[in-house]
Design an enzyme around this catalytic site. Structure first.
Site, PDB file in Angstrom:
ATOM      1  N   ASP A   1     -58.668 -41.686  -4.647  1.00 34.59           N
ATOM      2  CA  ASP A   1     -59.455 -40.516  -4.278  1.00 34.59           C
ATOM      3  C   ASP A   1     -60.252 -39.999  -5.471  1.00 34.59           C
ATOM      4  O   ASP A   1     -59.826 -40.152  -6.617  1.00 34.59           O
ATOM      5  CB  ASP A   1     -58.492 -39.419  -3.800  1.00 34.59           C
TER       6      ASP A   1
ATOM      7  N   ARG B   1     -49.383 -38.423   6.251  1.00 30.55           N
ATOM      8  CA  ARG B   1     -49.951 -37.907   7.495  1.00 30.55           C
ATOM      9  C   ARG B   1     -49.136 -38.459   8.654  1.00 30.55           C
ATOM     10  O   ARG B   1     -48.853 -39.664   8.678  1.00 30.55           O
ATOM     11  CB  ARG B   1     -51.410 -38.359   7.670  1.00 30.55           C
TER      12      ARG B   1
ATOM     13  N   LYS C   1     -70.283 -37.638   6.493  1.00 33.57           N
ATOM     14  CA  LYS C   1     -69.821 -38.702   5.584  1.00 33.57           C
ATOM     15  C   LYS C   1     -70.513 -40.026   5.840  1.00 33.57           C
ATOM     16  O   LYS C   1     -71.035 -40.268   6.932  1.00 33.57           O
ATOM     17  CB  LYS C   1     -68.307 -38.874   5.693  1.00 33.57           C
TER      18      LYS C   1
ATOM     19  N   CYS D   1     -57.928 -32.923  -1.916  1.00 35.10           N
ATOM     20  CA  CYS D   1     -59.064 -32.055  -2.277  1.00 35.10           C
ATOM     21  C   CYS D   1     -58.656 -30.660  -2.767  1.00 35.10           C
ATOM     22  O   CYS D   1     -59.132 -30.235  -3.834  1.00 35.10           O
ATOM     23  CB  CYS D   1     -60.036 -31.942  -1.120  1.00 35.10           C
TER      24      CYS D   1
ATOM     25  N   GLN E   1     -54.430 -42.966  -1.816  1.00 34.31           N
ATOM     26  CA  GLN E   1     -55.889 -43.072  -1.801  1.00 34.31           C
ATOM     27  C   GLN E   1     -56.399 -43.211  -3.227  1.00 34.31           C
ATOM     28  O   GLN E   1     -55.889 -42.539  -4.122  1.00 34.31           O
ATOM     29  CB  GLN E   1     -56.505 -41.775  -1.262  1.00 34.31           C
TER      30      GLN E   1
ATOM     31  N   HIS F   1     -63.266 -36.696  -6.599  1.00 34.76           N
ATOM     32  CA  HIS F   1     -64.083 -35.536  -6.239  1.00 34.76           C
ATOM     33  C   HIS F   1     -65.061 -35.241  -7.357  1.00 34.76           C
ATOM     34  O   HIS F   1     -64.661 -35.194  -8.520  1.00 34.76           O
ATOM     35  CB  HIS F   1     -63.189 -34.322  -5.971  1.00 34.76           C
TER      36      HIS F   1
ATOM     37  N   HIS G   1     -66.636 -35.820  -1.944  1.00 34.48           N
ATOM     38  CA  HIS G   1     -65.330 -36.490  -1.862  1.00 34.48           C
ATOM     39  C   HIS G   1     -65.634 -37.982  -1.753  1.00 34.48           C
ATOM     40  O   HIS G   1     -66.486 -38.357  -0.946  1.00 34.48           O
ATOM     41  CB  HIS G   1     -64.576 -36.125  -0.583  1.00 34.48           C
TER      42      HIS G   1
END
Ligand SMILES: [Zn+2]
Length: 496
Positions: free
Chosen positions: A239, A219, A321, A190, A237, A241, A367
């Site tokens: 991912d 992580r 979320k 992000c 991911q 946005h 997100h």
């Protein structure tokens, strides 16, 4: 597609144990066919735990034959064959563990020097890329612009974004003797996307602005919790946005829900549950802003026609979320997709756009990820299909096998023709018996075998043989046509 009378359906009992249990299951399945049509019948059948004790559906595919494959039990129905197999207690659970399949199919491995990391082998990487290519095409089709942001960023950025404070214990830190500043491996994408957004003055006319990234994240996870591809320390991911105004949230959430449904269906998952996660104890922002974010997300979810269960306190530290849990063939649930509504991060990182009145506004940040971790999604797929991935995902879609070495040059030409037609084709011209080549292709879960013998070379044909042993002699042109229809990724077939 619905049977109009029982004559159209053939019950098959061959080489199977425990016929009475099979009979009951077949009749239930047939009933579901009759009431719900083909695809929904399978879902309903799997949805009834008490009828799944002894038997599961293993294959469901089209056949041109009026005969069921040998050594099978199931339902032959209007050109489709559904096979039921006994589970034999827990034995089958062992077989479908994705770590066992990953090794058997030579897809990936993990080793002690890289705990929670994955070494992708050539076959596994083909699968990985097939998924990535498909998602890339879907995202582009939905108006997302793909970007790439750095793996390593100064800790000061993570401090400004709030990640260091709330998430620091899970982050990897590093530094270099020539640059004494502390750096971190990114645990999420992000802040990087916000940097791209903020590189130019943005106007309300640029909104919504949608970025996507195959973001490689690290992580820390305790070593005891690591589990194959299901839980790793390094993962990618899918991912995305969306920067937008609060008025655009409903439409963007709806777009995401449509995208998610399309993608899950394409991967063979027809059922999923939705959970709404609200503010956690450790969070940024005021309660007033959280009230606003939770109301906006739940309204958008309802406008998108979703029904959901509440998970109090399970939201991200920057926003509420929605979680999407999909259901596999064995009725297990897996959390994959998420969408989060964030009213805080853009403000913290000073992201603005100019409104139609010429004033600076803070955008809302949505997100989202459809698959979540691609590694984990591959584990789910492997177990869902027990290694027999659909043709469009199979690392090797067709194996061209010679009957004798005399036809090796022709087999090579056929393989190249398939490859140049966009198919993942391999050549098996070993000096082995054909039977051995068939067994080996099955072991590697290659969905189609193209057998070439002397007659095929003379006639410019091949014998296409399915994983169920159904075979047919076809011309090369028809083989290409059939295999392309069977194997090309969904969007290519839709002409996108
Ligand atoms: Zn994000």
């Amino acid at each position: 597609m619905r049977p109009t009378s029982v004559e159209h359906t053939q019950f098959v009992h061959r080489s199977v144990m425990d016929r009475s249990s099979l009979d009951i299951n077949l009749r239930i399945l047939y009933l579901f066919f009759y009431v719900h049509g083909l695809n929904n019948a399978l879902t309903h059948y799997h949805g009834h735990q008490q009828w799944r004790v002894d038997w599961i559906v293993r294959f469901e595919h089209q056949t041109t034959s009026t005969e069921a494959p040998p050594d099978s039990a199931g339902l032959l129905f209007s050109g489709r064959f559904v096979e039921l197999v006994p589970t034999y207690g827990d034995a089958i659970v062992q077989d479908i563990d994705h770590r066992v399949l990953g090794s058997k199919l030579d897809l990936f491995h993990q080793q002690e020097e890289g705990p929670g990391m994955v070494f992708w082998h050539p076959r596994g990487w083909k699968l990985y890329r097939a998924i990535e290519d498909y998602i890339r095409a879907e995202m582009a089709h939905s108006g997302f612009l793909e970007i790439r942001t750095p793996q390593v960023l100064a800790r000061s950025l993570w401090e400004r974004s709030g990640h260091w404070d709330k998430f620091g214990a899970s982050m990897y830190s590093l530094s270099h003797e020539d640059d004494k500043r502390p750096f971190c491996l990114k645990p999420m994408n992000c802040p990087g996307h916000i940097q791209v957004f903020s590189q130019r003055t943005r106007s309300y006319q640029d909104m919504p602005l949608r970025y996507s990234e195959f973001g490689a994240c690290h992580r820390y996870e305790p070593s005891g919790s690591l589990q194959g591809l299901m839980r790793t320390r390094a993962f990618v991911q899918d991912d995305a946005h969306v920067f937008c105004s609060i008025e655009q949230v409903d439409a963007e959430i709806r777009n995401f829900c449509d995208l998610l449904k399309r993608i899950y269906t394409q991967f063979g998952f027809h059922e999923y549950k939705v959970f709404f996660s609200t503010r956690p104890n450790l969070r940024m922002g005021s309660d007033f802003m959280w009230d606003r974010a939770e109301a906006a997300l739940s309204e958008a979810a309802m406008a998108a026609g979703l029904s959901f269960d509440l998970q109090p306190g399970e939201g991200a530290f920057y926003g509420p979320k929605l979680e999407f849990h999909l259901t596999d063939t064995r009725g297990r649930n897996w959390q994959c997709g998420t969408v989060q509504l964030d009213l805080f991060l853009p403000e913290r990182l000073n992201a603005h756009f100019v409104s139609n009145e010429g004033r600076p506004h803070t955008p809302v940040l949505i997100h989202h990820a459809v698959l979540g971790s691609i590694e984990r999604f591959i584990a789910i797929l492997l177990e869902h299909y027990e290694g027999w991935l659909p043709s469009w995902l199979a690392p090797e879609q067709v194996s061209v096998a010679t009957v004798t070495s005399n036809n090796a040059a022709y087999a090579d030409r056929v393989t190249r023709l398939f490859q140049s037609s966009g198919l993942r084709a391999v050549l098996d011209s070993r000096a082995e018996r054909l039977g051995k080549k068939i067994v080996d292709a099955r072991e590697r879960c290659i969905p189609t075998l193209a057998v070439v013998g002397p007659r095929d070379e003379a006639n410019q044909t091949v014998v296409l043989r399915s994983k169920r042993g159904v075979q047919e002699t076809v011309t090369l042109a028809n083989a290409v046509k059939y295999l392309r229809e069977e194997c090309l990724p969904p969007l290519a077939l839709r002409g996108v």
